[in-house]
Design a protein around this motif. Structure first.
Motif, PDB file in Angstrom:
ATOM      1  N   MET A   1      -5.484  -4.315  11.471  1.00 25.65           N
ATOM      2  CA  MET A   1      -5.120  -3.111  10.733  1.00 25.65           C
ATOM      3  C   MET A   1      -3.684  -2.716  11.079  1.00 25.65           C
ATOM      4  O   MET A   1      -3.323  -2.653  12.249  1.00 25.65           O
ATOM      5  N   ASP A   2      -2.910  -2.448  10.053  1.00 26.34           N
ATOM      6  CA  ASP A   2      -1.533  -1.987  10.235  1.00 26.34           C
ATOM      7  C   ASP A   2      -1.521  -0.482  10.472  1.00 26.34           C
ATOM      8  O   ASP A   2      -2.369   0.256   9.959  1.00 26.34           O
ATOM      9  N   LEU A   3      -0.550  -0.021  11.266  1.00 30.31           N
ATOM     10  CA  LEU A   3      -0.347   1.413  11.497  1.00 30.31           C
ATOM     11  C   LEU A   3       1.097   1.731  11.146  1.00 30.31           C
ATOM     12  O   LEU A   3       2.025   1.191  11.756  1.00 30.31           O
ATOM     13  N   ASN A   4       1.296   2.582  10.132  1.00 34.27           N
ATOM     14  CA  ASN A   4       2.649   2.873   9.680  1.00 34.27           C
ATOM     15  C   ASN A   4       2.993   4.351   9.812  1.00 34.27           C
ATOM     16  O   ASN A   4       2.113   5.207   9.893  1.00 34.27           O
ATOM     17  N   ALA A   5       4.298   4.632   9.819  1.00 32.01           N
ATOM     18  CA  ALA A   5       4.777   6.018   9.850  1.00 32.01           C
ATOM     19  C   ALA A   5       6.089   6.095   9.090  1.00 32.01           C
ATOM     20  O   ALA A   5       6.840   5.115   9.015  1.00 32.01           O
ATOM     21  N   ASP A   6       6.361   7.264   8.519  1.00 35.95           N
ATOM     22  CA  ASP A   6       7.623   7.526   7.825  1.00 35.95           C
ATOM     23  C   ASP A   6       8.672   7.905   8.866  1.00 35.95           C
ATOM     24  O   ASP A   6       8.494   8.878   9.605  1.00 35.95           O
ATOM     25  N   VAL A 157      -0.621  -3.592  -0.883  1.00 33.79           N
ATOM     26  CA  VAL A 157      -1.244  -3.281   0.402  1.00 33.79           C
ATOM     27  C   VAL A 157      -1.791  -1.864   0.302  1.00 33.79           C
ATOM     28  O   VAL A 157      -1.036  -0.905   0.106  1.00 33.79           O
ATOM     29  N   ALA A 158      -3.098  -1.729   0.402  1.00 29.10           N
ATOM     30  CA  ALA A 158      -3.749  -0.429   0.236  1.00 29.10           C
ATOM     31  C   ALA A 158      -3.576   0.415   1.485  1.00 29.10           C
ATOM     32  O   ALA A 158      -3.800  -0.044   2.612  1.00 29.10           O
ATOM     33  N   GLU A 159      -3.195   1.684   1.264  1.00 29.96           N
ATOM     34  CA  GLU A 159      -2.861   2.580   2.370  1.00 29.96           C
ATOM     35  C   GLU A 159      -3.804   3.777   2.419  1.00 29.96           C
ATOM     36  O   GLU A 159      -4.155   4.358   1.396  1.00 29.96           O
ATOM     37  N   GLY A 160      -4.179   4.160   3.636  1.00 30.55           N
ATOM     38  CA  GLY A 160      -4.942   5.372   3.860  1.00 30.55           C
ATOM     39  C   GLY A 160      -4.180   6.299   4.780  1.00 30.55           C
ATOM     40  O   GLY A 160      -3.366   5.851   5.590  1.00 30.55           O
ATOM     41  N   PHE A 161      -4.429   7.613   4.656  1.00 34.12           N
ATOM     42  CA  PHE A 161      -3.704   8.607   5.432  1.00 34.12           C
ATOM     43  C   PHE A 161      -4.632   9.268   6.445  1.00 34.12           C
ATOM     44  O   PHE A 161      -5.592   9.943   6.074  1.00 34.12           O
ATOM     45  N   ALA A 162      -4.313   9.081   7.719  1.00 35.20           N
ATOM     46  CA  ALA A 162      -5.153   9.623   8.775  1.00 35.20           C
ATOM     47  C   ALA A 162      -5.074  11.133   8.851  1.00 35.20           C
ATOM     48  O   ALA A 162      -6.040  11.789   9.270  1.00 35.20           O
ATOM     49  N   VAL A 209     -15.803   9.065  -0.104  1.00 36.33           N
ATOM     50  CA  VAL A 209     -15.004   8.407  -1.139  1.00 36.33           C
ATOM     51  C   VAL A 209     -14.551   7.044  -0.627  1.00 36.33           C
ATOM     52  O   VAL A 209     -14.085   6.923   0.511  1.00 36.33           O
ATOM     53  N   ALA A 210     -14.677   6.015  -1.436  1.00 35.48           N
ATOM     54  CA  ALA A 210     -14.270   4.672  -1.042  1.00 35.48           C
ATOM     55  C   ALA A 210     -12.746   4.572  -1.011  1.00 35.48           C
ATOM     56  O   ALA A 210     -12.082   4.888  -1.988  1.00 35.48           O
ATOM     57  N   VAL A 211     -12.215   4.130   0.129  1.00 32.07           N
ATOM     58  CA  VAL A 211     -10.770   3.882   0.268  1.00 32.07           C
ATOM     59  C   VAL A 211     -10.573   2.625   1.120  1.00 32.07           C
ATOM     60  O   VAL A 211     -10.258   2.712   2.303  1.00 32.07           O
ATOM     61  N   PRO A 212     -10.780   1.456   0.525  1.00 35.01           N
ATOM     62  CA  PRO A 212     -10.577   0.211   1.276  1.00 35.01           C
ATOM     63  C   PRO A 212      -9.095   0.021   1.574  1.00 35.01           C
ATOM     64  O   PRO A 212      -8.290  -0.113   0.659  1.00 35.01           O
ATOM     65  N   VAL A 213      -8.722   0.053   2.838  1.00 37.07           N
ATOM     66  CA  VAL A 213      -7.303   0.038   3.192  1.00 37.07           C
ATOM     67  C   VAL A 213      -6.974  -1.073   4.186  1.00 37.07           C
ATOM     68  O   VAL A 213      -7.841  -1.551   4.918  1.00 37.07           O
ATOM     69  N   SER A 214      -5.689  -1.445   4.182  1.00 35.29           N
ATOM     70  CA  SER A 214      -5.171  -2.425   5.133  1.00 35.29           C
ATOM     71  C   SER A 214      -4.099  -1.834   6.030  1.00 35.29           C
ATOM     72  O   SER A 214      -3.593  -2.512   6.919  1.00 35.29           O
ATOM     73  N   SER A 215      -3.733  -0.579   5.757  1.00 31.50           N
ATOM     74  CA  SER A 215      -2.709   0.103   6.554  1.00 31.50           C
ATOM     75  C   SER A 215      -3.061   1.575   6.644  1.00 31.50           C
ATOM     76  O   SER A 215      -3.486   2.184   5.659  1.00 31.50           O
ATOM     77  N   ILE A 216      -2.876   2.149   7.827  1.00 31.93           N
ATOM     78  CA  ILE A 216      -3.126   3.568   8.072  1.00 31.93           C
ATOM     79  C   ILE A 216      -1.792   4.252   8.340  1.00 31.93           C
ATOM     80  O   ILE A 216      -0.986   3.774   9.147  1.00 31.93           O
ATOM     81  N   CYS A 217      -1.557   5.382   7.670  1.00 36.59           N
ATOM     82  CA  CYS A 217      -0.316   6.138   7.850  1.00 36.59           C
ATOM     83  C   CYS A 217      -0.561   7.402   8.656  1.00 36.59           C
ATOM     84  O   CYS A 217      -1.515   8.130   8.425  1.00 36.59           O
TER      85      CYS A 217
END
Length: 250
Positions: A1-6, A157-162, A209-217
């Motif tokens: 799992m990727d972890l991203n930030a702005d 790349v599907a993204e989800g927001f923590a 709600v379904a949110v299949p993700v490969s990266s978490i922001c």
């Protein structure tokens, strides 16, 4: 799992967030390209620091709206929006090249992110710009942008927001609504782990709600962002997930 930030969202004498500390935690950095935030010196510094840490670099492209931090919708001519995005990617690529790296992907910012998720005109402008580079697009799963990018042959790349609240349709709650931004670390970590392991999130209504993700922001401008990012990473590792970038840094 990727972890991203702005990151790199300061401007001139103004700073926003602790970029250096976040770069020690995240695996991908969405670097502001000077339109909604950021400036050349900041871009240069972030790219160099990211390359040193083997963090993937993405172009965080936004509206030409420094005063509004790119969070106000602008109705662009699609060709003009396409060219503004091309300009931003090219600027970041220059600083990546100097640092010995490259732009690995593109992520829209703020109002552009939300508008391109539902508006074919603006989504098409993003896709047209990114297609010139053939880069992956980091965006909301199931969105108009995701669908149009796939149709154009781009990797999505599907993204989800923590740290953000969700509606039942899988879109983000507007920041003006109560519950749109999560601050309690335990809630942020639980949301991230659930998205990463189950591919779902609890909407503001309480519905799954379904949110299949490969990266978490985790947003770099959220209060306590460094602690939140560190705890999210620990939570993902604790759930048995390898935390690594979705695109190879270089």
């Amino acid at each position: 799992m990727d972890l991203n930030a702005d990151l790199g969202e300061g401007f001139g004498r103004w700073t926003l967030g602790d970029d250096e500390a976040l770069l020690d935690i995240v695996t991908s950095a969405n670097v502001a390209c000077g339109f909604h935030a950021g400036d050349p010196s900041t871009m240069h510094r972030i790219c160099a620091a990211a390359v040193t840490r083997s963090v993937a670099i993405g172009a965080q492209v936004g509206y030409r709206d420094l005063a509004g931090f790119g969070r106000r919708r602008i109705d662009y001519d699609p060709a003009e929006l396409r060219d503004d995005i091309l300009y931003q990617i090219g600027a970041l690529e220059a600083f990546c090249r100097v640092a010995g790296g490259r732009v690995g992907y593109v992520k829209p910012h703020g109002a552009l992110y939300n508008t391109a998720a539902v508006d074919e005109g603006q989504a098409g402008a993003v896709v047209a710009a990114v297609s010139s580079y053939g880069l992956p697009v980091l965006c909301q799963p199931g969105s108009v942008l995701a669908r149009m990018a796939v149709a154009a042959g781009l990797e999505v790349v599907a993204e989800g927001f923590a740290d953000r609240g969700y509606r039942e349709d899988g879109t983000l709650m507007p920041r003006s609504e109560a519950g749109a931004v999560l601050h309690e670390p335990a809630d942020v970590v639980a949301r991230a782990v659930r998205m990463a392991t189950e591919g779902s999130v609890e909407a503001g209504s309480g519905r799954a709600v379904a949110v299949p993700v490969s990266s978490i922001c985790v947003h770099g401008d959220t209060t306590g962002a460094v602690e939140l990012a560190a705890r999210v990473r620990d939570g993902l590792v604790g759930a048995g997930l390898a935390v690594e970038p979705f695109v190879r840094p270089s």
